[in-house]
Motif scaffolding. Structure first.
Motif, PDB file in Angstrom:
ATOM      1  N   VAL A 303     -13.134   6.040   3.476  1.00 36.24           N
ATOM      2  CA  VAL A 303     -12.214   4.656   3.503  1.00 36.24           C
ATOM      3  C   VAL A 303     -12.950   3.456   2.197  1.00 36.24           C
ATOM      4  O   VAL A 303     -13.462   4.368   1.368  1.00 36.24           O
ATOM      5  N   LEU A 304     -12.190   3.082   1.928  1.00 38.45           N
ATOM      6  CA  LEU A 304     -12.319   2.295   0.490  1.00 38.45           C
ATOM      7  C   LEU A 304     -12.163   0.713   0.697  1.00 38.45           C
ATOM      8  O   LEU A 304     -11.658  -0.102   1.703  1.00 38.45           O
ATOM      9  N   PHE A 305     -13.966   0.349   0.410  1.00 38.75           N
ATOM     10  CA  PHE A 305     -14.557  -1.326   0.264  1.00 38.75           C
ATOM     11  C   PHE A 305     -13.256  -1.556  -0.353  1.00 38.75           C
ATOM     12  O   PHE A 305     -14.181  -1.028  -2.097  1.00 38.75           O
ATOM     13  N   ILE A 306     -13.103  -2.557  -0.904  1.00 37.68           N
ATOM     14  CA  ILE A 306     -12.061  -3.080  -2.112  1.00 37.68           C
ATOM     15  C   ILE A 306     -12.886  -4.129  -1.917  1.00 37.68           C
ATOM     16  O   ILE A 306     -11.576  -5.332  -1.114  1.00 37.68           O
ATOM     17  N   LEU A 307     -13.313  -4.742  -3.212  1.00 38.82           N
ATOM     18  CA  LEU A 307     -13.468  -6.323  -3.523  1.00 38.82           C
ATOM     19  C   LEU A 307     -12.347  -7.143  -4.663  1.00 38.82           C
ATOM     20  O   LEU A 307     -11.755  -5.801  -5.798  1.00 38.82           O
ATOM     21  N   HIS A 308     -11.541  -7.909  -3.873  1.00 38.86           N
ATOM     22  CA  HIS A 308     -10.280  -8.543  -4.634  1.00 38.86           C
ATOM     23  C   HIS A 308     -10.166  -9.884  -4.978  1.00 38.86           C
ATOM     24  O   HIS A 308     -10.604 -10.944  -4.551  1.00 38.86           O
ATOM     25  N   ASN A 309      -9.173 -10.712  -5.874  1.00 35.50           N
ATOM     26  CA  ASN A 309      -9.094 -11.770  -6.260  1.00 35.50           C
ATOM     27  C   ASN A 309      -7.424 -12.128  -5.394  1.00 35.50           C
ATOM     28  O   ASN A 309      -7.031 -13.389  -6.048  1.00 35.50           O
ATOM     29  N   ASP A 310      -6.738 -11.368  -4.774  1.00 35.32           N
ATOM     30  CA  ASP A 310      -5.702 -11.465  -4.514  1.00 35.32           C
ATOM     31  C   ASP A 310      -5.482 -13.041  -3.474  1.00 35.32           C
ATOM     32  O   ASP A 310      -6.046 -12.114  -2.107  1.00 35.32           O
ATOM     33  N   ASP A 311      -4.216 -14.005  -3.897  1.00 26.81           N
ATOM     34  CA  ASP A 311      -5.406 -15.221  -3.135  1.00 26.81           C
ATOM     35  C   ASP A 311      -6.269 -15.727  -2.915  1.00 26.81           C
ATOM     36  O   ASP A 311      -6.558 -15.980  -1.876  1.00 26.81           O
TER      37      ASP A 311
END
Length: 704
Positions: A303-311
């Motif tokens: 899996v990938l843990f993804i930190l993001h700022n989409d909304d």
């Protein structure tokens, strides 16, 4: 009349050679743009004249400079070792030796495969099985400048990859050393960017090169033992707004190629066992969406843990399938306004989340099963903390670095199973340093629009409590790129505190201390908030009795140097002195020229004045060089720069100082003729440099 009131006759005055800059119907005469010609003998002669003048003007501080240098030196354990970091079958660490400028990189074998307790190394005791990997002092011989941009040992421990810059221009030559024989291999790769790495099997090197504007734009694959001109281009990014970098996941499962502007990012993933294959995109780029991913294995699935700022303004953490990252998302840590998620590090059985809350950096342990985050607590009111020195995929401990204004840098190992915290080392401070002799606090300054700006303070209590009576003050600021100035310990700062100076940091908008909105409110067409916040903080400290304008010095470097130039124009009567390091004070000229290093990528931070007349007018209203004012009594100014700086060219402070002198300002320029953006290299050289700046500062506030 004091010594700084008497000017030597030979004040450098570069000949005006006016040029006209035309944009959006606006003609601007620039009398000193000719100083940009770095190879012009007249330019070098002028910089040398500036240095001679500054030397003459500060000659009376020679004794103070030497005392401060001696204080730094006497408080520092010069022969010392870092805390060993485990990787593979070795403990890796570095030595410093009294009298030597640079570190010595070493390793020693593990006692056993189950050994997770780093050996307590004594600088005076021989380490069994120690091997010197690279001695910076040997590599630096014959060079005035030396910097390592890459340093990595292959997974099997048999090869060393290192990149060296001897000019200060941040272009590194890569070499490979056989650690069995001690000899370098024929592989030599010039003109690389920092951060090259071995493939997990040690057969390849992944490295990055820059374009003519010093933008990392291409990722290459070099097979060790082959010609460099046969290297494979893994990835190229033509868009001038994006920087490119690459690195392997901690698990060694994937190579991640990342590219980003100030506001948008994209990642490509490639199996580490098929580096000549085609990378695949994680999430296609979308303007304004930033993300960063880390590999883990959960319930047997990659899996990938993804930190993001989409909304999610302050970011959220999600989990996706590594085989189908654009597919279903599982929210692990939801977005919470005011809690700015900074990054996630993944290990085999657990993760670590870095975030900011209430203006301070935090660390929390992430449970893969239930998604809970357990914060690692500390009992000081101000501090900085981070996870570092954790290269292994399945460690039973987490290496944590901690420090504050009063607590020297400290290394802990946190036992994940028991929660027990093991102190591995605290930076020694010689000469009887006692943290109880100093105090730190945070106050809040009201900005002109009602926003509360945090200000961090540290002082020596024997001079009385901060605010009980006006004291000399050193106020630092930055406020750009969402970069936070966290409370950290400094040996050199003790030379100020012990003379009664209060050190303060104004955490102005444009930085990241209070979350993403804090940054948004200090960039682009809101950039003036950065400058007015700093002025409002200074006024609050004066009005609250902490200091007075006659004994207040401001300091900032790089983009913080732009802040210094702006506040000098906005509120010259509020400061006795301004110390500007590698200052970005001719910002509009630079950002108008896309051929200069970093310009295009900077448009996301400052705006695009080349194509947008509103941005042009806004930047012209604050850029320091263009707004030097007649009839104003400026504070004393010291601008420090480097001839080979690639990020902020020496010409900016050179032009600024020349213009300041035209209006009668007492401005000095100190240009290192062999150095880069970070200044001189070598610890003793750096101590001398900082002693120079502190002596000038103490002279300004009368605390010498």
């Amino acid at each position: 009349m004091s010594s700084h009131d008497t000017l030597p006759a030979s004040v450098p005055a570069p000949e005006p050679r006016p040029t006209i800059r035309r944009h959006h119907g606006d003609d601007v005469e620039d009398r000193y743009e000719w100083l940009r010609a770095k190879d012009d003998a007249d330019v070098i002669a002028h910089l040398e004249a500036e240095n001679a003048y500054t030397d003459a003007r500060t000659a009376h501080l020679a004794g103070l400079r030497e005392r401060i240098f001696s204080e730094i030196k006497e408080r520092t354990l010069e022969t010392d070792l870092s805390v060993p970091v485990r990787r593979g079958q070795w403990w890796y660490y570095s030595r410093t030796v009294e009298g030597s400028q640079y570190g010595i990189h070493c390793r020693a074998p593990l006692a056993s495969p189950e050994d997770w307790t780093p050996p307590r190394l004594d600088a005076d005791t021989e380490v069994p099985g120690e091997q010197i990997l690279l001695d910076g002092n040997v590599e630096a011989e014959g060079h005035d400048f030396f910097s390592l941009g890459s340093f990595e040992v292959s997974t099997d421990g048999t090869r060393l990859l290192y990149g060296v810059d001897v000019e200060g221009d941040e272009r590194y030559t890569l070499r490979v050393r056989d650690l069995v024989t001690g000899e370098n291999l024929p592989d030599v790769i010039p003109d690389t960017f920092a951060g090259a790495t071995f493939s997990p099997d040690g057969a390849f090197i992944v490295y990055t090169t820059v374009d003519d504007a010093w933008r990392p734009d291409t990722v290459w694959l070099h097979e060790i033992g082959t010609a460099v001109d046969a290297d494979q281009k893994l990835f190229h990014e033509p868009d001038e707004r994006y920087w490119v970098g690459a690195g392997f996941t901690r698990s060694d499962r994937y190579l991640m190629i990342g590219l980003g502007s100030s506001i948008t990012s994209e990642e490509w993933i490639l199996d580490a066992d098929d580096l000549r294959g085609e990378p695949r995109v994680v999430w296609p780029r979308r303007e304004g969406v930033e993300y960063d991913s880390e590999h883990a294995v959960v319930d047997g699935e990659d899996v990938l843990f993804i930190l993001h700022n989409d909304d999610a303004l302050d970011f959220e953490l999600v989990r996706v399938s590594a085989e189908d990252p654009a597919g279903a998302r599982t929210v692990v840590v939801p977005h919470l306004p005011g809690r700015r998620l900074l990054g996630v590090s993944t290990f085999r059985d657990w993760g670590v989340l870095g975030y900011r809350r209430e203006g301070l950096a935090r660390l929390g342990l992430l449970d893969y099963v239930d998604g809970t985050v357990e914060e690692i607590g500390f009992d000081e009111p101000l501090y900085t903390v981070g996870a570092s020195g954790n290269p292994e995929w399945a460690p039973p401990v987490l290496r944590v670095g901690f420090g504050s204004f009063v607590t020297p840098g400290t290394v802990y190992d946190l036992d994940i199973a028991t929660g027990e915290r093991h102190l591995r080392k605290r930076q020694p401070v010689l000469g009887g340093y006692d943290p109880a002799d100093y105090a730190q606090a945070r106050v809040w300054a009201p900005a002109s629009d009602g926003t509360r700006i945090p200000v961090s303070l540290v002082w020596k209590t024997s001079f009385g409590e901060a605010g009980s009576a006006p004291r000399p003050m050193h106020l630092y600021g930055y406020g750009s790129y969402e970069h936070s100035i966290d409370p950290g310990f400094s040996v050199s700062r003790l030379s100020e505190l012990d003379r009664g100076v209060i050190f303060a940091v104004a955490h102005v908008r444009g930085g990241g201390e209070m979350g993403r909105q804090w940054y948004e409110d200090g960039k682009l067409l809101a950039k003036r908030n950065t400058f007015t916040d700093f002025v409002d903080c200074a006024r609050h400290l004066v009005d609250s009795g902490y200091t007075t304008p006659e004994i207040l010095v401001a300091e900032g470097g790089s983009a913080g140097g732009l802040l210094m130039g702006a506040v000098a124009n906005l509120a010259p009567d509020l400061f006795a002195g301004i110390l500007a390091g590698v200052p970005f004070v001719d910002a509009l000229t630079t950002i108008l020229d896309p051929s200069l290093p970093l310009t295009v990528i900077e448009w996301d931070e400052w705006g695009d004045p080349l194509h947008d007349p509103d941005v042009y007018a806004y930047m012209k209203s604050y850029t320091p060089y263009e707004n030097v004012r007649e009839g104003v009594r400026y504070p004393r100014i010291l601008a420090v720069t480097s001839l080979n700086d690639t990020r902020v060219l020496y010409v900016e402070p050179a032009k600024w100082v020349a213009r300041l002198r035209e209006v009668g300002a007492d401005a000095l320029l100190k240009c290192e003729m062999v150095a880069g953006h970070g200044g001189v290299s070598g610890r003793y050289n750096s101590w001398h440099e900082r002693a120079y700046e502190i002596a000038w500062l103490l002279d300004v506030v009368g605390a010498a």
